[in-house]
Design a protein around this motif. Sequence first.
Motif, PDB file in Angstrom:
ATOM      1  N   GLU A 140      -1.111  -8.527  -6.661  1.00 14.81           N
ATOM      2  CA  GLU A 140      -0.830  -8.129  -8.019  1.00 14.81           C
ATOM      3  C   GLU A 140      -1.232  -6.697  -7.944  1.00 14.81           C
ATOM      4  O   GLU A 140      -0.471  -6.005  -8.858  1.00 14.81           O
ATOM      5  CB  GLU A 140      -1.482  -9.274  -8.693  1.00 14.81           C
ATOM      6  N   LEU A 141      -2.411  -6.459  -7.794  1.00 22.29           N
ATOM      7  CA  LEU A 141      -2.644  -5.265  -7.675  1.00 22.29           C
ATOM      8  C   LEU A 141      -1.839  -4.107  -7.162  1.00 22.29           C
ATOM      9  O   LEU A 141      -1.458  -2.852  -7.726  1.00 22.29           O
ATOM     10  CB  LEU A 141      -4.344  -4.856  -7.134  1.00 22.29           C
ATOM     11  N   LEU A 142      -1.453  -4.209  -5.745  1.00 26.50           N
ATOM     12  CA  LEU A 142      -0.504  -3.443  -5.233  1.00 26.50           C
ATOM     13  C   LEU A 142       0.779  -3.255  -6.114  1.00 26.50           C
ATOM     14  O   LEU A 142       1.120  -1.995  -6.177  1.00 26.50           O
ATOM     15  CB  LEU A 142      -0.228  -3.897  -3.745  1.00 26.50           C
ATOM     16  N   GLU A 143       1.268  -4.258  -6.618  1.00 27.99           N
ATOM     17  CA  GLU A 143       2.579  -4.289  -7.375  1.00 27.99           C
ATOM     18  C   GLU A 143       2.166  -3.437  -8.724  1.00 27.99           C
ATOM     19  O   GLU A 143       3.120  -2.504  -8.957  1.00 27.99           O
ATOM     20  CB  GLU A 143       2.860  -5.530  -7.837  1.00 27.99           C
ATOM     21  N   ARG A 144       1.097  -3.743  -9.217  1.00 33.46           N
ATOM     22  CA  ARG A 144       0.682  -2.775 -10.648  1.00 33.46           C
ATOM     23  C   ARG A 144       0.603  -1.140 -10.076  1.00 33.46           C
ATOM     24  O   ARG A 144       1.148  -0.074 -10.805  1.00 33.46           O
ATOM     25  CB  ARG A 144      -0.368  -3.170 -11.276  1.00 33.46           C
ATOM     26  N   LEU A 145      -0.018  -0.909  -8.996  1.00 32.85           N
ATOM     27  CA  LEU A 145      -0.312   0.442  -8.640  1.00 32.85           C
ATOM     28  C   LEU A 145       1.037   1.101  -8.100  1.00 32.85           C
ATOM     29  O   LEU A 145       1.410   2.237  -8.556  1.00 32.85           O
ATOM     30  CB  LEU A 145      -1.073   0.506  -7.161  1.00 32.85           C
ATOM     31  N   ALA A 146       1.961   0.311  -7.598  1.00 36.09           N
ATOM     32  CA  ALA A 146       3.150   0.748  -7.263  1.00 36.09           C
ATOM     33  C   ALA A 146       4.212   1.205  -8.301  1.00 36.09           C
ATOM     34  O   ALA A 146       4.992   2.075  -8.315  1.00 36.09           O
ATOM     35  CB  ALA A 146       4.102  -0.268  -6.307  1.00 36.09           C
ATOM     36  N   LYS A 147       3.949   0.589  -9.581  1.00 33.70           N
ATOM     37  CA  LYS A 147       4.875   0.807 -10.739  1.00 33.70           C
ATOM     38  C   LYS A 147       4.292   1.669 -11.542  1.00 33.70           C
ATOM     39  O   LYS A 147       5.090   2.494 -12.443  1.00 33.70           O
ATOM     40  CB  LYS A 147       5.067  -0.597 -11.596  1.00 33.70           C
ATOM     41  N   VAL A 205      -0.077   7.505  -3.577  1.00 35.71           N
ATOM     42  CA  VAL A 205      -0.679   6.210  -3.457  1.00 35.71           C
ATOM     43  C   VAL A 205       0.325   5.076  -3.866  1.00 35.71           C
ATOM     44  O   VAL A 205       0.325   3.963  -3.257  1.00 35.71           O
ATOM     45  CB  VAL A 205      -1.930   6.083  -4.559  1.00 35.71           C
ATOM     46  N   ARG A 206       1.327   5.549  -4.919  1.00 34.15           N
ATOM     47  CA  ARG A 206       2.380   4.563  -5.212  1.00 34.15           C
ATOM     48  C   ARG A 206       3.243   4.280  -3.738  1.00 34.15           C
ATOM     49  O   ARG A 206       3.692   3.027  -3.609  1.00 34.15           O
ATOM     50  CB  ARG A 206       3.262   5.118  -6.350  1.00 34.15           C
ATOM     51  N   LYS A 207       3.529   5.428  -3.061  1.00 33.00           N
ATOM     52  CA  LYS A 207       4.412   5.288  -2.076  1.00 33.00           C
ATOM     53  C   LYS A 207       3.679   4.403  -0.871  1.00 33.00           C
ATOM     54  O   LYS A 207       4.386   3.567  -0.382  1.00 33.00           O
ATOM     55  CB  LYS A 207       4.697   6.668  -1.345  1.00 33.00           C
ATOM     56  N   GLN A 208       2.244   4.607  -0.847  1.00 31.09           N
ATOM     57  CA  GLN A 208       1.757   3.570   0.095  1.00 31.09           C
ATOM     58  C   GLN A 208       1.503   2.132  -0.164  1.00 31.09           C
ATOM     59  O   GLN A 208       1.655   1.145   0.367  1.00 31.09           O
ATOM     60  CB  GLN A 208       0.088   4.184   0.180  1.00 31.09           C
ATOM     61  N   ALA A 209       1.329   2.096  -1.555  1.00 29.80           N
ATOM     62  CA  ALA A 209       1.238   0.512  -2.220  1.00 29.80           C
ATOM     63  C   ALA A 209       2.776  -0.075  -1.869  1.00 29.80           C
ATOM     64  O   ALA A 209       2.985  -1.364  -1.535  1.00 29.80           O
ATOM     65  CB  ALA A 209       0.963   0.650  -3.674  1.00 29.80           C
ATOM     66  N   GLN A 210       3.690   0.829  -1.850  1.00 30.46           N
ATOM     67  CA  GLN A 210       5.204   0.114  -2.021  1.00 30.46           C
ATOM     68  C   GLN A 210       5.423  -0.183  -0.460  1.00 30.46           C
ATOM     69  O   GLN A 210       5.860  -1.075  -0.077  1.00 30.46           O
ATOM     70  CB  GLN A 210       6.351   1.182  -2.446  1.00 30.46           C
ATOM     71  N   GLY A 211       4.715   0.544   0.578  1.00 28.26           N
ATOM     72  CA  GLY A 211       4.961   0.272   2.015  1.00 28.26           C
ATOM     73  C   GLY A 211       4.323  -0.808   2.442  1.00 28.26           C
ATOM     74  O   GLY A 211       4.807  -1.778   3.141  1.00 28.26           O
ATOM     75  N   VAL A 212       2.923  -1.119   1.966  1.00 28.68           N
ATOM     76  CA  VAL A 212       2.016  -2.136   2.131  1.00 28.68           C
ATOM     77  C   VAL A 212       3.020  -3.746   1.589  1.00 28.68           C
ATOM     78  O   VAL A 212       3.079  -4.517   2.212  1.00 28.68           O
ATOM     79  CB  VAL A 212       0.914  -2.352   1.558  1.00 28.68           C
ATOM     80  N   LEU A 213       3.566  -3.485   0.364  1.00 33.28           N
ATOM     81  CA  LEU A 213       4.197  -4.559  -0.395  1.00 33.28           C
ATOM     82  C   LEU A 213       5.317  -4.950   0.531  1.00 33.28           C
ATOM     83  O   LEU A 213       5.845  -6.293   0.369  1.00 33.28           O
ATOM     84  CB  LEU A 213       4.584  -3.974  -1.842  1.00 33.28           C
ATOM     85  N   ARG A 214       5.979  -4.268   1.226  1.00 37.40           N
ATOM     86  CA  ARG A 214       7.349  -4.528   1.926  1.00 37.40           C
ATOM     87  C   ARG A 214       6.936  -5.768   3.002  1.00 37.40           C
ATOM     88  O   ARG A 214       7.795  -6.396   3.403  1.00 37.40           O
ATOM     89  CB  ARG A 214       7.980  -3.212   2.665  1.00 37.40           C
TER      90      ARG A 214
END
Length: 75
Positions: free
Chosen positions: A16-23, A31-40
Amino acid sequence: MTTPFERTRALRQAGELLERLAKREDVPADVRKQAQGVLRHYPEQWVLEAMAEDWQKFTGDKTFGLAPESDGLRG
């Protein structure tokens, strides 16, 4: 000691934290790009729930791994 329930909850909350950071636009682009990469590769909620249920069903281990979250304790 971390319990299986706490471990499952922490994984859900991390996703949930990664999703919020990515948006968020106020978060640096790298940081958004890294969060999106992890979420994949991060397990979706239904996968995490299945993993927790399967751990308990197949291993019978109540002290390690994952455990399903109780609906009343989510948060």
